[in-house]
Design a protein around this motif. Structure first.
Motif, short mmCIF file in Angstrom:
data_model
loop_
_atom_site.label_atom_id
_atom_site.label_comp_id
_atom_site.label_asym_id
_atom_site.label_seq_id
_atom_site.Cartn_x
_atom_site.Cartn_y
_atom_site.Cartn_z
N ASP A 109 -3.56 -2.45 3.81
CA ASP A 109 -3.41 -1.42 2.77
C ASP A 109 -2.48 -0.31 3.20
OD1 ASP A 109 -5.19 -2.88 1.29
OD2 ASP A 109 -6.90 -1.55 1.60
N SER A 110 -1.87 -0.44 4.37
CA SER A 110 -1.00 0.62 4.90
C SER A 110 0.47 0.27 4.68
CB SER A 110 -1.26 0.81 6.40
OG SER A 110 -0.28 1.62 6.99
N GLU A 111 1.21 1.18 4.10
CA GLU A 111 2.65 0.98 3.88
C GLU A 111 3.39 0.79 5.19
OE1 GLU A 111 4.52 0.59 1.28
OE2 GLU A 111 2.95 0.83 -0.24
N SER A 112 2.96 1.48 6.23
CA SER A 112 3.69 1.42 7.50
C SER A 112 3.27 0.24 8.38
CB SER A 112 3.49 2.73 8.27
OG SER A 112 2.11 2.94 8.55
N LEU A 113 2.06 -0.29 8.18
CA LEU A 113 1.56 -1.33 9.07
C LEU A 113 1.63 -2.74 8.51
CD1 LEU A 113 -1.62 0.38 10.59
CD2 LEU A 113 0.53 -0.10 11.77
#
Length: 480
Positions: A109-113
């Protein structure tokens, strides 16, 4: 008792006998769970058309997963193995928690991960790996040489890294892998325990492992100590693993730590993993997403939970073979229908009362250890009453692991068929049955391993292995 009557008594599904070894606790019942009406048709179909049942495999596996979750109050069977010892392996646990972290909502759910379509796979892998290691508080030692913290009187395992902790030379001699870090959890105070956990974490420990009822001497892990260990695990970012291969269903709750006195201790955290096996029909690792460490991964949606379970199971072709899966389903259904956890409490109480009557010395504090239907007594008492028990060769304690049918809580039946002199007729009926089948008693009466001698006692229905100590001890036994 005439021979025909004896045979009917032996073959009855709820009959009693003096086998309280029960395959090291793997036999919960004398009844055939294969006859469960919901799976009987599948067994019949499997005998005729194996491929047709195999095509239903995923549906059956999902059904098993859901039923296990309900029976064991929120724990999912995520990793299946042939033997419980295969599960208690630091590298397996390390890979499993890394997979769980890498596929968690914190990543996906993380844009960066989360994985990106326009980047190299190795870049995605390194980014997710770095996140997982940071979350767990790990360095390369935890990845390359992970180990466990274990209670000092845990049995360990039959082989592998935990076998180092065994007091049996036959087991410790074949131990392999990094040694566990042994800690006296039962006597250490909070300050000492926290310091030992912190030091162990620095040396590569990834988890704390113990059993609720010691297979060494039957001592019970207290609720207060359970709460303390959970708190120290959380403080040091160590996974908490409970080995319930012996105690599941037998201690008054689906898992022993789910008894009310344990549930009240540090209720905000639960064990991350539970090792299950023996009578459940398959061995493996169950996971909670409200555990000491897993809770922080923010699994709340069932679709996320089932997805990470599927990711892990995809690493093997089929986690359970179809026949084992059908049997495991049947066993779980039987546990619900017959309420084995509740039965175990009654059975334990009645057997303890019988022992108190027959052996007044067992009324003394500490003379009988264990919890529910896991009962540890002086092995000389077990030998005196000619009961087949789960025994470690050099331990002074013998473990009684009775079947969980309601008849095991029948005091009169226990006296007539197991402990009393009246049991002679039942034992001779078993002997007659064995003679007809060309079989022998399953377990060495002295040390608990597989019996091998054809020179067994037809009066007591007892045999022994070929170890010279057991041979000598067996021939000294007094017949019923």
């Amino acid at each position: 008792m005439s021979a025909p009557e004896a045979r009917n008594d032996v073959s009855a599904g709820d009959s009693l006998d003096h086998d309280m070894h029960s395959g090291w606790g793997s036999a919960y019942t004398n009844r055939s769970t294969v006859g469960d009406k919901e799976t009987l048709s599948l067994w019949q179909e499997y005998a005729i058309d194996k491929a047709a049942v195999d095509r239903k495999y995923q549906l059956l596996l999902h059904e098993y997963t859901d039923l296990f979750y309900k029976v064991f109050n929120g724990y999912y069977p995520i990793s299946m193995h042939a033997h419980a010892t295969d599960s208690i392996n630091p590298t397996t646990i390390a890979s499993l928690i890394l997979n769980t972290a890498a596929t968690s909502p914190l990543v996906l759910d993380s844009e960066s991960l989360r994985p990106k379509a326009d980047e190299k796979p190795e870049e995605t892998g390194m980014r997710v790996r770095d996140f997982a290691l940071n979350f767990l508080g790990w360095n390369e030692t935890h990845v390359l040489a992970p180990t466990f913290v274990v209670a000092d009187n845990i049995y360990g395992a039959g082989y592998g890294p935990l076998a180092h902790a065994s007091k049996e030379w036959e087991t410790s001699a074949i131990a392999a892998g990094p040694k566990p870090i042994v800690v006296n959890m039962r006597e250490a105070d909070e300050e000492t325990l926290n310091a030992q956990f912190a030091e162990a974490k620095m040396k590569g420990a990834i988890a704390v492992l113990f059993d609720m009822v010691s297979t060494e001497d039957g001592l019970v892990f207290t609720p207060e100590k359970f709460g303390l260990v959970k708190a120290c695990c959380a403080r040091n970012r160590l996974l908490l693993i409970v080995d319930e291969t012996m105690t599941a269903m037998r201690c008054g709750a689906p898992f022993a730590f789910q008894r009310s006195e344990y549930a009240r201790q540090g209720a905000e955290f639960q064990p991350d993993f539970v090792i299950f096996g023996k009578g459940i029909g398959v061995s493996g690792i169950a996971i909670s997403f409200g555990g000491v460490m897993t809770k922080g991964l923010t699994y709340t949606r069932s679709e996320d939970i089932l997805q990470t379970i599927r990711y892990w199971r995809a690493l093997v072709s089929r986690p359970i073979r179809t026949p084992n899966l059908l049997e495991a389903l049947s066993i779980l259904r039987a546990s619900v229908a017959e309420n084995w956890p509740e039965q175990s409490e009654r059975i334990g109480e009645v057997i303890r009362d019988v022992l108190h009557e027959l052996e007044p010395s067992t009324k003394e504090s500490g003379a009988i250890q264990g919890l529910g239907a896991v009962i540890a007594i002086d092995r000389d008492i077990a030998l005196r009453h000619r009961v087949m028990c789960a025994i470690r060769r050099r331990s002074p304690w013998a473990r009684l692991l009775p079947k969980l049918g309601s008849i095991s809580a029948d005091r009169d039946a226990l006296m007539k068929q197991v402990f009393g002199k009246e049991s002679k007729s039942q034992r001779q009926a078993l002997s007659q049955e064995a003679e007809r089948c060309g079989a022998i008693p399953l377990w060495c009466f002295i040390c608990g391993i597989e019996a091998t001698s054809e020179d067994w006692c037809r009066t007591c229905y007892l045999s022994y292995c070929n170890n010279e100590v057991c041979v000598a001890a067996f021939h000294r036994h007094a017949c019923v």
